[in-house]
Scaffold this active site. Structure first.
Site, PDB file in Angstrom:
ATOM      1  N   ARG A 138     -16.720  -0.513   2.430  1.00 53.78           N
ATOM      2  CA  ARG A 138     -17.111  -0.974   3.782  1.00 53.78           C
ATOM      3  C   ARG A 138     -16.303  -0.227   4.829  1.00 53.78           C
ATOM      4  O   ARG A 138     -15.282   0.380   4.508  1.00 53.78           O
ATOM      5  CB  ARG A 138     -16.846  -2.487   3.916  1.00 53.78           C
ATOM      6  N   THR A 177       0.850  -1.201   0.000  1.00 56.33           N
ATOM      7  CA  THR A 177       0.000   0.000   0.000  1.00 56.33           C
ATOM      8  C   THR A 177       0.875   1.237   0.000  1.00 56.33           C
ATOM      9  O   THR A 177       1.748   1.391   0.871  1.00 56.33           O
ATOM     10  CB  THR A 177      -0.919   0.040   1.240  1.00 56.33           C
ATOM     11  N   GLU A 181      -3.948   4.751   2.588  1.00 60.87           N
ATOM     12  CA  GLU A 181      -3.038   3.836   1.876  1.00 60.87           C
ATOM     13  C   GLU A 181      -3.718   3.265   0.642  1.00 60.87           C
ATOM     14  O   GLU A 181      -4.826   2.759   0.730  1.00 60.87           O
ATOM     15  CB  GLU A 181      -2.660   2.645   2.762  1.00 60.87           C
ATOM     16  N   TYR A 213       8.575   5.000  -4.008  1.00 63.94           N
ATOM     17  CA  TYR A 213       8.632   5.984  -2.921  1.00 63.94           C
ATOM     18  C   TYR A 213       9.118   7.318  -3.501  1.00 63.94           C
ATOM     19  O   TYR A 213      10.004   7.342  -4.364  1.00 63.94           O
ATOM     20  CB  TYR A 213       9.626   5.537  -1.843  1.00 63.94           C
ATOM     21  N   ASN A 264       1.533   4.882   0.831  1.00 66.94           N
ATOM     22  CA  ASN A 264       0.969   5.761   1.865  1.00 66.94           C
ATOM     23  C   ASN A 264       1.127   7.235   1.503  1.00 66.94           C
ATOM     24  O   ASN A 264       2.182   7.665   1.021  1.00 66.94           O
ATOM     25  CB  ASN A 264       1.666   5.496   3.200  1.00 66.94           C
TER      26      ASN A 264
HETATM   27  N1  RBF Z   1      -6.709  -2.881   8.156  1.00 66.01           N
HETATM   28  C1  RBF Z   1      -7.539  -3.208   9.174  1.00 66.01           C
HETATM   29  O1  RBF Z   1      -7.122  -3.207  10.318  1.00 66.01           O
HETATM   30  N2  RBF Z   1      -8.856  -3.524   8.949  1.00 66.01           N
HETATM   31  C2  RBF Z   1      -9.394  -3.550   7.698  1.00 66.01           C
HETATM   32  O2  RBF Z   1     -10.576  -3.841   7.559  1.00 66.01           O
HETATM   33  C3  RBF Z   1      -8.530  -3.226   6.595  1.00 66.01           C
HETATM   34  N3  RBF Z   1      -8.989  -3.258   5.317  1.00 66.01           N
HETATM   35  C4  RBF Z   1      -8.148  -2.936   4.283  1.00 66.01           C
HETATM   36  C5  RBF Z   1      -8.639  -2.970   2.971  1.00 66.01           C
HETATM   37  C6  RBF Z   1      -7.820  -2.641   1.906  1.00 66.01           C
HETATM   38  C7  RBF Z   1      -8.369  -2.686   0.509  1.00 66.01           C
HETATM   39  C8  RBF Z   1      -6.461  -2.286   2.136  1.00 66.01           C
HETATM   40  C9  RBF Z   1      -5.552  -1.933   0.994  1.00 66.01           C
HETATM   41  C10 RBF Z   1      -5.968  -2.261   3.440  1.00 66.01           C
HETATM   42  C11 RBF Z   1      -6.793  -2.586   4.522  1.00 66.01           C
HETATM   43  N4  RBF Z   1      -6.337  -2.554   5.834  1.00 66.01           N
HETATM   44  C12 RBF Z   1      -7.171  -2.881   6.871  1.00 66.01           C
HETATM   45  C13 RBF Z   1      -5.017  -1.965   6.117  1.00 66.01           C
HETATM   46  C14 RBF Z   1      -3.903  -2.930   6.346  1.00 66.01           C
HETATM   47  O3  RBF Z   1      -3.938  -3.295   7.700  1.00 66.01           O
HETATM   48  C15 RBF Z   1      -2.617  -2.132   6.027  1.00 66.01           C
HETATM   49  O4  RBF Z   1      -2.531  -1.903   4.649  1.00 66.01           O
HETATM   50  C16 RBF Z   1      -1.387  -2.807   6.530  1.00 66.01           C
HETATM   51  O5  RBF Z   1      -1.443  -2.845   7.920  1.00 66.01           O
HETATM   52  C17 RBF Z   1      -0.116  -2.068   6.129  1.00 66.01           C
HETATM   53  O6  RBF Z   1      -0.084  -0.769   6.602  1.00 66.01           O
HETATM   54  P1  ADP Z   2       5.080   0.962   3.603  1.00 72.58           P
HETATM   55  O1  ADP Z   2       4.818   0.515   4.993  1.00 72.58           O
HETATM   56  O2  ADP Z   2       6.354   1.777   3.460  1.00 72.58           O
HETATM   57  O3  ADP Z   2       3.899   1.680   2.989  1.00 72.58           O
HETATM   58  P2  ADP Z   2       4.381  -1.409   2.027  1.00 72.58           P
HETATM   59  O4  ADP Z   2       4.838  -2.792   2.392  1.00 72.58           O
HETATM   60  O5  ADP Z   2       2.947  -1.049   2.231  1.00 72.58           O
HETATM   61  O6  ADP Z   2       5.339  -0.396   2.787  1.00 72.58           O
HETATM   62  O7  ADP Z   2       4.791  -1.198   0.502  1.00 72.58           O
HETATM   63  C1  ADP Z   2       4.423   0.011  -0.125  1.00 72.58           C
HETATM   64  C2  ADP Z   2       5.346   0.414  -1.257  1.00 72.58           C
HETATM   65  O8  ADP Z   2       5.412  -0.628  -2.241  1.00 72.58           O
HETATM   66  C3  ADP Z   2       4.817   1.621  -1.995  1.00 72.58           C
HETATM   67  O9  ADP Z   2       5.212   2.834  -1.376  1.00 72.58           O
HETATM   68  C4  ADP Z   2       5.418   1.459  -3.401  1.00 72.58           C
HETATM   69  O10 ADP Z   2       6.693   2.089  -3.462  1.00 72.58           O
HETATM   70  C5  ADP Z   2       5.591  -0.056  -3.531  1.00 72.58           C
HETATM   71  N1  ADP Z   2       4.604  -0.712  -4.415  1.00 72.58           N
HETATM   72  C6  ADP Z   2       4.931  -1.635  -5.368  1.00 72.58           C
HETATM   73  N2  ADP Z   2       3.840  -2.081  -6.014  1.00 72.58           N
HETATM   74  C7  ADP Z   2       2.757  -1.441  -5.457  1.00 72.58           C
HETATM   75  C8  ADP Z   2       1.338  -1.480  -5.722  1.00 72.58           C
HETATM   76  N3  ADP Z   2       0.824  -2.269  -6.682  1.00 72.58           N
HETATM   77  N4  ADP Z   2       0.538  -0.666  -4.977  1.00 72.58           N
HETATM   78  C9  ADP Z   2       1.066   0.124  -4.007  1.00 72.58           C
HETATM   79  N5  ADP Z   2       2.389   0.206  -3.719  1.00 72.58           N
HETATM   80  C10 ADP Z   2       3.248  -0.558  -4.433  1.00 72.58           C
HETATM   81 MG    MG Z   3       1.883   0.919   3.012  1.00 76.31          MG
END
Ligand code: RBF
Ligand code: ADP
Ligand code: MG
Length: 169
Positions: free
Chosen positions: A104, A27, A79, A91, A29
């Site tokens: 949701r 994700t 995110e 990044y 951020n």
């Molecule tokens: N985190 C939660 O704690 N509860 C959720 O219901 C939840 N839903 C998510 C749905 C999507 C589509 C995405 C991309 C992330 C979601 N997350 C949720 C966040 C997830 O915990 C987070 O991306 C990771 O912890 C990394 O920061």
């Molecule tokens: P962080 O905790 O730093 O956000 P993540 O494990 O969530 O780390 O990874 C996020 C990083 O992965 C993004 O900042 C981006 O550079 C890279 N990335 C690669 N592919 C994707 C994608 N399909 N969607 C989002 N981020 C991606």
């Molecule tokens: Mg992230």
């Protein structure tokens, strides 16, 4: 939600470093400046829409806004998981998104597997909903082709003015 579709862009910053990437769901951020600009009626929860990185193609995306209750975060995050396989991390690049629909609220889960399954079902829902003509047309919005998306971040005053124009409210 009267603020949808909601357009915004910002630099991709480092997140919680929890390795959501290892779970297969990275994700990108947004910084606080973007999170703090959200209109009051955009509640926390899971959204779907369109996204581009720098001046890339426009891809489907899902976004989580809130405190990630499964992890009990104390900081609100915004995110975006872009539904596309990138060759490299991005990044520091400018991520442009339009949020078009709400899926949701965020919730907690009994296991990491259950959280991952929920996210994968959000991705499937987004893929289907974004094929509706009313959503498809936003993929081609000028917002994604304007020069701003390929240049550096706008000064904050200009950015907030253009955000008002972009979102039309
Ligand atoms: N985190 C939660 O704690 N509860 C959720 O219901 C939840 N839903 C998510 C749905 C999507 C589509 C995405 C991309 C992330 C979601 N997350 C949720 C966040 C997830 O915990 C987070 O991306 C990771 O912890 C990394 O920061
Ligand atoms: P962080 O905790 O730093 O956000 P993540 O494990 O969530 O780390 O990874 C996020 C990083 O992965 C993004 O900042 C981006 O550079 C890279 N990335 C690669 N592919 C994707 C994608 N399909 N969607 C989002 N981020 C991606
Ligand atoms: Mg992230």
């Amino acid at each position: 939600m009267k603020s949808l579709p909601y357009f915004c862009r910002g630099e991709v910053i480092r997140g919680f470093g929890r390795g959501s990437k290892e779970l297969g769901i990275p994700t990108a951020n947004f910084p606080d400046s973007v999170v703090d600009h959200l209109p009051a009626d955009i509640s926390t929860g899971i959204y779907y829409g369109w996204a581009c990185v720098g001046n890339s193609d426009v891809y489907k995306m899902v976004m989580s806004i809130g405190w990630n209750p499964y992890y009990k975060n104390t900081k609100k995050s915004m995110e975006t998981h872009v539904i596309h396989t990138f060759k490299e991390d991005f990044y520091g690049e400018i991520l442009s998104v339009v949020m078009v629909g709400y899926i949701r609220p965020e919730r907690t889960y009994d296991s990491l597997e259950a959280l991952i399954a929920a996210i994968n079902s959000d991705i499937e829902e987004a893929k289907v909903k974004l094929e509706l003509p009313e959503h498809l047309k936003l993929k081609d919005d000028n917002f994604f082709t304007s020069t701003a998306s390929s240049s550096s971040v706008l000064p904050s005053t200009t950015a907030s003015t253009s955000q008002t124009i972009m979102n039309g409210h």
